[in-house]
Design a protein around this motif. Structure first.
Motif, PDB file in Angstrom:
ATOM      1  N   GLY A  65       0.839  -1.194   0.000  1.00  0.00           N
ATOM      2  CA  GLY A  65       0.000   0.000   0.000  1.00  0.00           C
ATOM      3  C   GLY A  65       0.872   1.241   0.000  1.00  0.00           C
ATOM      4  N   ILE A  66       0.602   2.148  -0.904  1.00  0.00           N
ATOM      5  CA  ILE A  66       1.402   3.364  -1.044  1.00  0.00           C
ATOM      6  C   ILE A  66       0.485   4.558  -0.852  1.00  0.00           C
ATOM      7  CG2 ILE A  66       2.886   4.688  -2.597  1.00  0.00           C
ATOM      8  CD1 ILE A  66       3.176   1.766  -4.024  1.00  0.00           C
ATOM      9  N   ASP A  67       0.794   5.388   0.149  1.00  0.00           N
ATOM     10  CA  ASP A  67      -0.058   6.540   0.434  1.00  0.00           C
ATOM     11  C   ASP A  67       0.761   7.603   1.173  1.00  0.00           C
ATOM     12  OD1 ASP A  67      -2.241   8.245   1.689  1.00  0.00           O
ATOM     13  OD2 ASP A  67      -3.454   6.738   0.665  1.00  0.00           O
ATOM     14  N   LEU A  68       0.410   8.850   0.948  1.00  0.00           N
ATOM     15  CA  LEU A  68       1.074   9.954   1.635  1.00  0.00           C
ATOM     16  C   LEU A  68       0.593  10.118   3.075  1.00  0.00           C
ATOM     17  CD1 LEU A  68       0.936  12.595  -1.236  1.00  0.00           C
ATOM     18  CD2 LEU A  68       2.925  11.293  -0.485  1.00  0.00           C
ATOM     19  N   ASN A  69      -0.561   9.547   3.383  1.00  0.00           N
ATOM     20  CA  ASN A  69      -1.167   9.685   4.700  1.00  0.00           C
ATOM     21  C   ASN A  69      -0.791   8.494   5.573  1.00  0.00           C
ATOM     22  OD1 ASN A  69      -2.833   9.960   6.920  1.00  0.00           O
ATOM     23  ND2 ASN A  69      -4.635  10.523   5.742  1.00  0.00           N
ATOM     24  N   GLU A  70       0.147   8.713   6.457  1.00  0.00           N
ATOM     25  CA  GLU A  70       0.668   7.664   7.339  1.00  0.00           C
ATOM     26  C   GLU A  70      -0.423   7.027   8.204  1.00  0.00           C
ATOM     27  OE1 GLU A  70       4.000   5.496   8.153  1.00  0.00           O
ATOM     28  OE2 GLU A  70       4.193   7.393   7.090  1.00  0.00           O
ATOM     29  N   SER A  71      -1.454   7.787   8.520  1.00  0.00           N
ATOM     30  CA  SER A  71      -2.508   7.271   9.401  1.00  0.00           C
ATOM     31  C   SER A  71      -3.339   6.175   8.739  1.00  0.00           C
ATOM     32  CB  SER A  71      -3.423   8.412   9.852  1.00  0.00           C
ATOM     33  OG  SER A  71      -4.170   8.917   8.770  1.00  0.00           O
ATOM     34  N   ARG A  72      -3.202   5.980   7.459  1.00  0.00           N
ATOM     35  CA  ARG A  72      -3.959   4.928   6.769  1.00  0.00           C
ATOM     36  C   ARG A  72      -3.285   3.562   6.849  1.00  0.00           C
ATOM     37  NH1 ARG A  72      -6.150   8.091   1.375  1.00  0.00           N
ATOM     38  NH2 ARG A  72      -7.606   9.413   2.516  1.00  0.00           N
ATOM     39  N   ALA A  73      -2.073   3.499   7.352  1.00  0.00           N
ATOM     40  CA  ALA A  73      -1.298   2.255   7.366  1.00  0.00           C
ATOM     41  C   ALA A  73      -1.990   1.152   8.162  1.00  0.00           C
ATOM     42  CB  ALA A  73       0.097   2.504   7.912  1.00  0.00           C
ATOM     43  N   ASN A  74      -2.432   1.437   9.368  1.00  0.00           N
ATOM     44  CA  ASN A  74      -3.050   0.395  10.203  1.00  0.00           C
ATOM     45  C   ASN A  74      -4.373  -0.082   9.643  1.00  0.00           C
ATOM     46  OD1 ASN A  74      -0.970   0.233  12.055  1.00  0.00           O
ATOM     47  ND2 ASN A  74      -1.803   1.849  13.341  1.00  0.00           N
ATOM     48  N   GLU A  75      -5.189   0.826   9.172  1.00  0.00           N
ATOM     49  CA  GLU A  75      -6.482   0.439   8.595  1.00  0.00           C
ATOM     50  C   GLU A  75      -6.274  -0.427   7.354  1.00  0.00           C
ATOM     51  OE1 GLU A  75     -10.624   0.253   8.661  1.00  0.00           O
ATOM     52  OE2 GLU A  75      -9.263   1.051  10.162  1.00  0.00           O
ATOM     53  N   ALA A  76      -5.261  -0.099   6.566  1.00  0.00           N
ATOM     54  CA  ALA A  76      -4.984  -0.830   5.329  1.00  0.00           C
ATOM     55  C   ALA A  76      -4.663  -2.300   5.599  1.00  0.00           C
ATOM     56  CB  ALA A  76      -3.852  -0.154   4.572  1.00  0.00           C
ATOM     57  N   LYS A  77      -4.054  -2.591   6.728  1.00  0.00           N
ATOM     58  CA  LYS A  77      -3.722  -3.977   7.065  1.00  0.00           C
ATOM     59  C   LYS A  77      -4.972  -4.834   7.190  1.00  0.00           C
ATOM     60  CE  LYS A  77       0.683  -2.911   9.120  1.00  0.00           C
ATOM     61  NZ  LYS A  77       1.490  -2.745  10.316  1.00  0.00           N
ATOM     62  N   LYS A  78      -6.078  -4.225   7.623  1.00  0.00           N
ATOM     63  CA  LYS A  78      -7.344  -4.958   7.735  1.00  0.00           C
ATOM     64  C   LYS A  78      -7.873  -5.380   6.370  1.00  0.00           C
ATOM     65  CE  LYS A  78      -8.690  -2.245  11.769  1.00  0.00           C
ATOM     66  NZ  LYS A  78      -9.652  -1.236  12.263  1.00  0.00           N
ATOM     67  N   PHE A  79      -7.395  -4.729   5.310  1.00  0.00           N
ATOM     68  CA  PHE A  79      -7.855  -5.018   3.954  1.00  0.00           C
ATOM     69  C   PHE A  79      -6.826  -5.820   3.163  1.00  0.00           C
ATOM     70  CE2 PHE A  79     -10.446  -1.584   5.398  1.00  0.00           C
ATOM     71  CZ  PHE A  79     -11.681  -1.825   4.824  1.00  0.00           C
ATOM     72  N   GLY A  80      -5.798  -6.324   3.847  1.00  0.00           N
ATOM     73  CA  GLY A  80      -4.840  -7.204   3.198  1.00  0.00           C
ATOM     74  C   GLY A  80      -3.486  -6.602   2.884  1.00  0.00           C
ATOM     75  N   VAL A  81      -3.299  -5.306   3.115  1.00  0.00           N
ATOM     76  CA  VAL A  81      -2.005  -4.685   2.840  1.00  0.00           C
ATOM     77  C   VAL A  81      -0.960  -5.292   3.775  1.00  0.00           C
ATOM     78  CG1 VAL A  81      -0.700  -2.520   2.921  1.00  0.00           C
ATOM     79  CG2 VAL A  81      -2.990  -2.561   1.923  1.00  0.00           C
ATOM     80  N   THR A  82       0.118  -5.805   3.190  1.00  0.00           N
ATOM     81  CA  THR A  82       1.168  -6.439   3.983  1.00  0.00           C
ATOM     82  C   THR A  82       2.326  -5.492   4.264  1.00  0.00           C
ATOM     83  OG1 THR A  82       2.187  -7.328   1.980  1.00  0.00           O
ATOM     84  CG2 THR A  82       0.603  -8.752   3.138  1.00  0.00           C
ATOM     85  N   GLU A  83       2.484  -4.476   3.412  1.00  0.00           N
ATOM     86  CA  GLU A  83       3.560  -3.498   3.580  1.00  0.00           C
ATOM     87  C   GLU A  83       3.026  -2.121   3.232  1.00  0.00           C
ATOM     88  OE1 GLU A  83       7.150  -4.886   1.443  1.00  0.00           O
ATOM     89  OE2 GLU A  83       6.006  -6.743   1.269  1.00  0.00           O
ATOM     90  N   PHE A  84       3.468  -1.114   3.959  1.00  0.00           N
ATOM     91  CA  PHE A  84       3.030   0.266   3.716  1.00  0.00           C
ATOM     92  C   PHE A  84       4.239   1.117   3.380  1.00  0.00           C
ATOM     93  CE2 PHE A  84       2.240   4.609   5.074  1.00  0.00           C
ATOM     94  CZ  PHE A  84       1.018   4.876   4.455  1.00  0.00           C
ATOM     95  N   VAL A  85       4.096   1.945   2.346  1.00  0.00           N
ATOM     96  CA  VAL A  85       5.155   2.857   1.938  1.00  0.00           C
ATOM     97  C   VAL A  85       4.583   4.259   1.833  1.00  0.00           C
ATOM     98  CG1 VAL A  85       6.800   3.466   0.120  1.00  0.00           C
ATOM     99  CG2 VAL A  85       6.370   1.058   0.661  1.00  0.00           C
ATOM    100  N   ASN A  86       5.246   5.204   2.498  1.00  0.00           N
ATOM    101  CA  ASN A  86       4.913   6.613   2.337  1.00  0.00           C
ATOM    102  C   ASN A  86       6.008   7.205   1.447  1.00  0.00           C
ATOM    103  OD1 ASN A  86       4.592   9.394   2.537  1.00  0.00           O
ATOM    104  ND2 ASN A  86       3.956   9.300   4.674  1.00  0.00           N
ATOM    105  N   PRO A  87       5.667   7.635   0.238  1.00  0.00           N
ATOM    106  CA  PRO A  87       6.682   8.158  -0.690  1.00  0.00           C
ATOM    107  C   PRO A  87       7.492   9.322  -0.122  1.00  0.00           C
ATOM    108  CG  PRO A  87       4.588   7.889  -1.814  1.00  0.00           C
ATOM    109  CD  PRO A  87       4.341   7.646  -0.357  1.00  0.00           C
ATOM    110  N   LYS A  88       6.917  10.064   0.828  1.00  0.00           N
ATOM    111  CA  LYS A  88       7.647  11.184   1.425  1.00  0.00           C
ATOM    112  C   LYS A  88       8.860  10.724   2.232  1.00  0.00           C
ATOM    113  CE  LYS A  88       3.764  13.230   3.111  1.00  0.00           C
ATOM    114  NZ  LYS A  88       3.012  14.201   3.904  1.00  0.00           N
ATOM    115  N   ASP A  89       8.883   9.456   2.600  1.00  0.00           N
ATOM    116  CA  ASP A  89       9.984   8.917   3.369  1.00  0.00           C
ATOM    117  C   ASP A  89      11.178   8.510   2.492  1.00  0.00           C
ATOM    118  OD1 ASP A  89       8.435   9.234   5.618  1.00  0.00           O
ATOM    119  OD2 ASP A  89       7.771   7.131   5.659  1.00  0.00           O
ATOM    120  N   HIS A  90      11.039   8.625   1.184  1.00  0.00           N
ATOM    121  CA  HIS A  90      12.091   8.135   0.272  1.00  0.00           C
ATOM    122  C   HIS A  90      12.524   9.217  -0.686  1.00  0.00           C
ATOM    123  CE1 HIS A  90      11.493   4.072   1.726  1.00  0.00           C
ATOM    124  NE2 HIS A  90      10.198   4.341   1.696  1.00  0.00           N
TER     125      HIS A  90
END
Length: 95
Positions: free
Chosen positions: A70-95
């Motif tokens: 899951g790739i999103d600028l909003n870090e707060s979406r990381a935990n919710e995304a895991k409930k939908f199957g996202v195994t890894e979260f990337v915030n492009p601002k971190d790279h």
């Protein structure tokens, strides 16, 4: 209206929440299952984790993808995304 385009809702259901089902969920999941068609064990990247993106991730999970990134600028979406199957979260601002 075609019967495939109609859904019966509980009259007590809040319309501001139910309306997301009519477009966001079917669009995201449909794009994954009917267009991308990931195979079991594949890796999938989902850009944007709003309603459509979360539904796309769920579709990838249902299809058997082993990595759902899951790739999103909003870090707060990381935990919710895991409930939908996202195994890894990337915030492009971190790279």
């Amino acid at each position: 209206v075609h019967s495939g385009c109609v859904a019966k809702n509980n009259p007590d259901a809040p319309l501001d929440k139910v309306c997301v089902l009519s477009c966001g969920i079917s669009t995201g999941m449909g794009a994954t299952l009917n267009v991308a068609k990931p195979k079991k064990g594949m890796s999938v990247a989902v850009f944007g984790l709003g309603a459509v993106g979360l539904a796309a991730a769920e579709g990838a999970r249902i299809a058997g993808a082993s990595r759902i990134i899951g790739i999103d600028l909003n870090e707060s979406r990381a935990n919710e995304a895991k409930k939908f199957g996202v195994t890894e979260f990337v915030n492009p601002k971190d790279h």
